[in-house]
Design an enzyme around this catalytic site. Structure first.
Site, PDB file in Angstrom:
ATOM      1  N   HIS A 166       0.837  -1.196   0.000  1.00 44.06           N
ATOM      2  CA  HIS A 166       0.000   0.000   0.000  1.00 44.06           C
ATOM      3  C   HIS A 166       0.879   1.255   0.000  1.00 44.06           C
ATOM      4  CE1 HIS A 166      -3.485  -2.505   1.915  1.00 44.06           C
ATOM      5  NE2 HIS A 166      -3.282  -2.781   0.637  1.00 44.06           N
ATOM      6  N   GLU A 169       1.235   8.356  -3.214  1.00 38.80           N
ATOM      7  CA  GLU A 169       2.290   8.933  -4.030  1.00 38.80           C
ATOM      8  C   GLU A 169       1.900  10.288  -4.612  1.00 38.80           C
ATOM      9  OE1 GLU A 169       4.765   5.074  -5.717  1.00 38.80           O
ATOM     10  OE2 GLU A 169       3.403   6.134  -7.088  1.00 38.80           O
ATOM     11  N   PRO A 303      -0.386   0.472 -11.138  1.00 37.75           N
ATOM     12  CA  PRO A 303       0.858   0.974 -10.533  1.00 37.75           C
ATOM     13  C   PRO A 303       2.014   0.002 -10.685  1.00 37.75           C
ATOM     14  CG  PRO A 303      -0.500  -0.006  -8.849  1.00 37.75           C
ATOM     15  CD  PRO A 303      -1.288  -0.122 -10.138  1.00 37.75           C
ATOM     16  N   MET A 306       7.297   0.905  -5.579  1.00 40.16           N
ATOM     17  CA  MET A 306       7.725   2.218  -5.096  1.00 40.16           C
ATOM     18  C   MET A 306       8.864   2.748  -5.965  1.00 40.16           C
ATOM     19  SD  MET A 306       9.598   1.044  -1.538  1.00 40.16           S
ATOM     20  CE  MET A 306      10.021   2.686  -1.018  1.00 40.16           C
ATOM     21  N   SER A 310       3.580   4.667 -12.500  1.00 37.94           N
ATOM     22  CA  SER A 310       2.298   4.016 -12.703  1.00 37.94           C
ATOM     23  C   SER A 310       1.704   4.447 -14.037  1.00 37.94           C
ATOM     24  CB  SER A 310       1.325   4.389 -11.565  1.00 37.94           C
ATOM     25  OG  SER A 310       1.828   4.004 -10.303  1.00 37.94           O
ATOM     26  N   HIS A 327      -3.613  -5.370 -12.342  1.00 39.69           N
ATOM     27  CA  HIS A 327      -3.753  -4.390 -11.264  1.00 39.69           C
ATOM     28  C   HIS A 327      -2.429  -3.734 -10.910  1.00 39.69           C
ATOM     29  CE1 HIS A 327      -1.757  -7.170  -8.606  1.00 39.69           C
ATOM     30  NE2 HIS A 327      -2.146  -6.590  -7.489  1.00 39.69           N
TER      31      HIS A 327
END
Length: 402
Positions: A166, A169, A303, A306, A310, A327
């Site tokens: 999760h 951003e 996405p 990190m 995305s 996804h």
């Protein structure tokens, strides 16, 4: 170049993949075959971010006749994305985004943290507060056993990010505009509901001979299935509201830092959820576990990890894929494997230029633990059977994780 879709060798029900079988780990392929062999399965569609999951494979879209498997939804019911394009451009941002990240973390609990009571933004946004009050007012109607004592925690966690993959951003679009994006789900209450219903399903007689008990299903016109779907739809609404509260909270923070900012209408999508649909003239219950709906014109969010950016996409309405797309990038190694393989120095190098945590606590989320986002996007935007078209490519500038 591989032409998609391809059929999964050895599958029972129709199983089509927008992924090269050579790139899918054998355990995930075997899991997909187990799913396809269930007598209630109409068909399985496999997205390019596919990887092994518990019971059902992440990146799978499963259409069942008169049945539903809770594991084919996942325990984070309603997990998904929200993104908002702003009027800001990169030139509006300071060189140091650290203070903005700290301010966001102040209003949005991460990890195991929760609000003290309710999210403060609900005291200022009466419309959103009424939606949360209405949802929590139906908590007593939930049908899972021993769930009543979770109500206080559920309210306190509404508007919190959680941990794992999760994130919140701040990104720059390929047109220079700044976006806010977040990824979260139904927090602990969704998991508690899923776990309780999965345990109930495992006790039902028709599930006793399954090759994987985690694939236990509920059958139509039974009290157990009605109870599960009732709680699931509640949790899906909770997950959406959780993201709405976080986005409202963080929009306030951004507005405090940039008083002239304007926000456009958000893009929203679930990627762990249930929907009643019809394909091949058959009414089916579709579970998307790590997949988004990509019906014609549907906006979606895919996405990466990190620091890797995305995509905002628009669905092309591929009936062959059950109107679905991936996804995200999808993991290519487990969390424990990532911790063994990479170091904090690797994390710092792979997130260079991104304002984010760079410590051992998020090492399992290092970009190298995920599949290549560009390849995942290419698998569903090219060839004779594309699933989506790209609307915008977003580059991560700031990332908040639990």
């Amino acid at each position: 170049m591989q032409t998609f879709p391809v059929a999964l060798p050895g599958a029972s029900a129709s199983t089509l993949m927008w992924a090269d079988p050579a790139d899918v780990e054998p355990a995930a392929q075997e899991q997909l075959r187990n799913i396809s062999a269930l007598p209630w399965v109409h068909g399985v569609r496999v997205m390019p971010d596919v990887h092994l999951g518990k019971g059902a494979t992440v990146g799978s879209v499963i259409a069942m006749r008169d049945a539903v498997s809770p594991a084919a939804v996942g325990v984070d019911i309603g997990c998904g994305m929200t993104a908002v394009r702003t009027s800001l451009t990169a030139s509006d941002l300071p060189d140091d985004l650290g203070p903005l990240r700290a301010a966001v973390e102040q209003v949005m609990p991460v990890g195991w943290a929760a609000h003290n009571g309710s999210a403060p933004v609900l005291g200022r946004d009466q419309v959103l507060a009424a939606r949360v009050d209405s949802l929590m007012g139906r908590f007593s109607e939930l049908r899972a056993p021993k769930i009543a004592e979770r109500q206080g925690r559920a309210r306190a966690q509404c508007g919190s990010l959680g941990s794992g993959n999760h994130f919140w951003e701040l990104c720059e679009g390929d047109d220079g505009r700044i976006w806010l994006m977040l990824h979260s789900g139904s927090r602990n209450i969704g998991k508690e509901l899923a776990d309780r219903h999965i345990e109930t399903a495992k006790t039902l007689e028709h599930n006793l001979g399954l090759p994987d008990r985690d694939l236990a299903v509920f059958l139509a016109d039974t009290e157990e299935m009605a109870a599960y779907l009732h709680d699931l739809y509640w949790a899906q609404e909770y997950a959406l509201l959780n993201r709405e509260v976080m986005m409202a909270s963080t929009r306030e923070v951004v507005a405090q830092h940039f008083p002239h900012v304007r926000f456009e209408e958000p893009v929203r999508c679930h990627h762990n959820y249930v929907s009643e649909e019809s394909y091949d003239g058959v009414d089916v219950i579709v579970t998307r576990k790590g997949a988004i709906r990509a019906g014609a014109g549907d906006l979606g969010l895919i996405p990466g990890s990190m620091g890797t950016g995305s995509y905002v996409v628009r669905g092309l309405g591929s009936e062959q894929s059950y109107n679905s797309a991936s996804h995200g990038a999808g993991r290519r190694m487990s969390r424990n494997a990532a911790k063994r393989r990479f170091t904090v120095e690797d994390l710092q190098a792979q997130t260079l230029g991104v304002e984010c945590r760079k410590d051992a606590g998020v090492l399992d989320e290092i970009p190298g633990a995920y599949k290549d986002l560009e390849s995942v996007i290419a698998a569903q935007t090219t060839g004779a059977n594309p699933l989506v078209e790209v609307v915008a490519r977003l580059t991560t500038l700031l990332c908040v994780k639990g």
